[in-house]
Design an enzyme around this catalytic site. Sequence first.
Site, PDB file in Angstrom:
ATOM      1  N   THR A 209       0.861  -1.189   0.000  1.00  0.00           N
ATOM      2  CA  THR A 209       0.000   0.000   0.000  1.00  0.00           C
ATOM      3  C   THR A 209       0.897   1.239   0.000  1.00  0.00           C
ATOM      4  OG1 THR A 209      -1.789  -1.109   1.120  1.00  0.00           O
ATOM      5  CG2 THR A 209      -1.592   1.252   1.549  1.00  0.00           C
ATOM      6  N   GLY A 239     -10.916  -2.148   3.037  1.00  0.00           N
ATOM      7  CA  GLY A 239     -10.017  -2.027   4.192  1.00  0.00           C
ATOM      8  C   GLY A 239     -10.063  -0.645   4.817  1.00  0.00           C
ATOM      9  N   THR A 260      -0.760   1.545   7.089  1.00  0.00           N
ATOM     10  CA  THR A 260      -0.661   0.356   6.243  1.00  0.00           C
ATOM     11  C   THR A 260      -0.649  -0.880   7.135  1.00  0.00           C
ATOM     12  OG1 THR A 260       0.783  -0.882   4.736  1.00  0.00           O
ATOM     13  CG2 THR A 260       1.859   0.739   6.148  1.00  0.00           C
ATOM     14  N   GLY A 261      -1.279  -1.951   6.671  1.00  0.00           N
ATOM     15  CA  GLY A 261      -1.327  -3.170   7.474  1.00  0.00           C
ATOM     16  C   GLY A 261      -2.687  -3.829   7.344  1.00  0.00           C
TER      17      GLY A 261
HETATM   18  N1  ASP Z   1      -4.337  -1.526   4.852  1.00  0.00           N
HETATM   19  C1  ASP Z   1      -4.582  -2.155   3.586  1.00  0.00           C
HETATM   20  C2  ASP Z   1      -5.921  -2.876   3.659  1.00  0.00           C
HETATM   21  O1  ASP Z   1      -6.208  -3.490   4.658  1.00  0.00           O
HETATM   22  C3  ASP Z   1      -3.527  -3.133   3.193  1.00  0.00           C
HETATM   23  C4  ASP Z   1      -2.123  -2.654   3.312  1.00  0.00           C
HETATM   24  O2  ASP Z   1      -1.830  -1.674   3.964  1.00  0.00           O
HETATM   25  O3  ASP Z   1      -1.257  -3.298   2.726  1.00  0.00           O
HETATM   26  O4  ASP Z   1      -6.632  -2.850   2.696  1.00  0.00           O
END
Ligand code: ASP
Length: 342
Positions: A209, A239, A260-261
Amino acid sequence: MLLRILILSSTLVLLFSCAEKQTSTQADSEPKAHDYALVLHGGAGYMSPDKGAEEEQAALRSFIDSLLVNAGQSLKGGAPAIDVVCEVIRTMENHPHFNAGKGAVFAANEMNELDASIMQGSDLNAGAVAGVRTIKNPILAARAVMESSRHVMMAREGAEAFAEEQGLSMVDNSYFHTASKKERLKKAKQKEAESGAVRAMPIDEKYGTVGCVALDKKGNIVAGTSTGGLTNKKYHRIGDSPVIAAGTYADNRTCGVSCTGVGEFFIRYAVAHEVSSQLMHTERTLDQISHEIINTTLQDINADGGLIALDRFGNVSMPFNTPAMIRGYINPEEHKVAIFKE
Ligand code: ASP
């Protein structure tokens, strides 16, 4: 009479000079650390520091480095944070490495479904799009929602129709496809079939992301985030990235944040707003607050991820609880790019 006038005028002079002094003392006690600053991330996750990946990582570092230098020059020249953040994220969306725009991960239905959001701290205006499949640069659509509609979030076909009306570039969903992300989907489906369980997040999920926060010379803070979400997501799962207060937040009085996560946790803990809120209501620093949320609150519940944040003085924080997070920052004094704990 003359005496009275003299006394009155000297009292006024005294009052004005006190007021002036008070203002400058207040300003002095909150020095602006930097005239402008910018921080970005390219996702937290499980990138390997192995030899084989060295070349890819060197290329990534130099890509981030040039992004930072260009963005720094724009901010130095007085460009508004909103333009700089959109340009950084648009460039990352066009780069196939990241899980945003071209190169986004695949949903279980073999489509790329993209989410993005943006927020400006001057008036708390914000815009977001969710689950879009044909908007080339979702961050520009999020900006259009913020600036050219009375809404904050639009989804799927409706958001696409709006983006088209706004004159944004539209593409076929196949534009976003990359072989490496297709392979990731294949592996995720295999794992799911083997384990029989539907995990929210495969443990070795590489994220990717993208997000950016900038403070411009006028003191405006803007934060933005863009993503393809999680590999193998189902049922049009959305998300945290397009959810204002979860994945993105900005307030000129406090800070800007992009997360992010595993989005489900970031939504439940309203992470981006939580950082801003604690900065507003406690005496703690941005870095103390951000680290505690990522490395204690979220880590304790096995919620993988990280965030980037900038406070109104240009101080930066970039905590993550995964082995890696692609990240970098720039201000008039220095700039830095990092991937691992380094
Ligand atoms: N936060 C993003 C989601 O859950 C994914 C990511 O940050 O890689 O859609």
